[in-house]
Enzyme design. Sequence first.
Site, short mmCIF file in Angstrom:
data_model
loop_
_atom_site.label_atom_id
_atom_site.label_comp_id
_atom_site.label_asym_id
_atom_site.label_seq_id
_atom_site.Cartn_x
_atom_site.Cartn_y
_atom_site.Cartn_z
N HIS A 208 0.74 -1.27 -0.20
CA HIS A 208 0.33 0.41 0.19
C HIS A 208 1.11 1.02 0.52
O HIS A 208 -0.21 2.23 -0.28
CB HIS A 208 -1.02 -0.06 1.31
CG HIS A 208 -2.05 -1.34 1.41
ND1 HIS A 208 -2.26 -1.46 0.20
CD2 HIS A 208 -1.84 -1.88 2.05
CE1 HIS A 208 -3.74 -2.38 0.21
NE2 HIS A 208 -3.29 -3.15 1.27
N ASP B 53 -4.13 -13.16 4.43
CA ASP B 53 -5.55 -12.74 4.57
C ASP B 53 -6.57 -13.31 3.70
O ASP B 53 -7.52 -12.80 3.55
CB ASP B 53 -5.36 -11.14 4.43
CG ASP B 53 -4.40 -10.58 3.09
OD1 ASP B 53 -4.66 -11.02 3.18
OD2 ASP B 53 -4.09 -9.40 4.07
N ASP C 213 -2.10 -10.66 -2.24
CA ASP C 213 -3.46 -10.56 -1.11
C ASP C 213 -4.60 -10.26 -1.16
O ASP C 213 -5.24 -9.48 -2.68
CB ASP C 213 -2.36 -8.68 -1.03
CG ASP C 213 -2.61 -8.78 0.73
OD1 ASP C 213 -1.25 -8.96 1.94
OD2 ASP C 213 -3.93 -8.26 1.56
N HIS D 266 -6.06 -7.51 -0.33
CA HIS D 266 -6.53 -6.07 -0.61
C HIS D 266 -5.43 -6.40 -2.15
O HIS D 266 -4.74 -6.88 -2.10
CB HIS D 266 -5.59 -5.17 0.70
CG HIS D 266 -6.20 -5.94 1.78
ND1 HIS D 266 -5.84 -6.17 2.60
CD2 HIS D 266 -7.68 -5.34 2.35
CE1 HIS D 266 -6.30 -6.22 3.85
NE2 HIS D 266 -7.79 -5.49 3.48
ZN ZN Z 1 -3.64 -7.05 3.23
#
Ligand code: ZN
Length: 355
Positions: free
Chosen positions: A125, A251, A162, A164
């Site tokens: 991120h 995750d 991931d 996300h």
């Molecule tokens: Zn993540």
Amino acid sequence: MHLGIAFHEKYGLYDFGPGHPFRGKRFEDAMRFFEEQGLLKSSNVSILKPKPAEVEDLMRVHSRSYIDLIFEFAEKNRAYDLDTPVSPSILEGSLHIMGGALRMGEALFSKEVDRGVCLGGGLHHAGADFGGGFCLFNDVAILVRFLQEKKGIKRVLILDYDVHAGNGTSDIFYSDPSVLFISVHQDPKTLFPGTGFIEQIGRGEGRGFNVNLPLPPGTGSTTYFHALREVFVPLASEFKADVILANGGSDPHFADILGGLGLTVHSFFDLSRLIAEVAQRESQGRVVLLVGSGYNPQVLPACWFALTAGFAGWTHIDVADPSEPLIEPPWCQKRVDATVNELKRILSDYWECLR
Ligand SMILES: [Zn+2]
């Protein structure tokens, strides 16, 4: 086939404190689990202990003003945002994790190891001049630029699995055709960071080299792997990267507290074996996993172990899920097929394999 695992006790300093889903204890928990499973005793596995990254290593990706800001926040114990605190010890942990990626890049190209797993990595991120989502600096991008500047590597494929979307990594390479970025993640309409849609395909020279595959919450293993085989496998074959990097921790597991995808522990084993197999065929076997995420401490060590054992060439693991996986919603596979078809249509101008 020799596997290196980049790890340092100081990774544990990357700890956002009580009540935060990202705790530093994950590293010792994972290493203890690896030990119990006999992974660290394997003759083809060794631990690589990194030095902290230097400012000049960060500067291959991040702006000087952003780096200075993070160092200043660390001194003042000030959070970057609500989710991402900064302190001297968090910074020290972060620099060691960044150092792990660099240590792995060296080891891969000196043939000290054939494949690598960087624990703590995949801080996707963070962009060139922004952080957030538990990420200060982006180790995936730092490794890419290190390999390109120091090891003569031209083309890199990043598979970001991931849960996300990898908004920071995507942003860094958005105009860069030397990096094919493929992010497979939970539909960003339902999860942080809220971007990572199929229409986001890159800019300028980089158009066609940014690939997002969003999946509905509840997507299970079979549908997940089908989508990967439709997108990642053919693209890896056509792009023929000099090295493949893949990032993501536990995750996407069905029991994760933050994510809503439906992978099992065994899916992570299958996933790392698939990535290694593709790298063997298309990218001279050069491949690194960066494994740091996961927000259910009950399943994190087992998922990280499954990923690492798959990379170490194990053909079997004996690790169970804490409960039965969720049943995939009946409409899910159809919706994923539609997304894959639409993505192929959008990218067909750039990739023969998707026509
Ligand atoms: Zn993540």
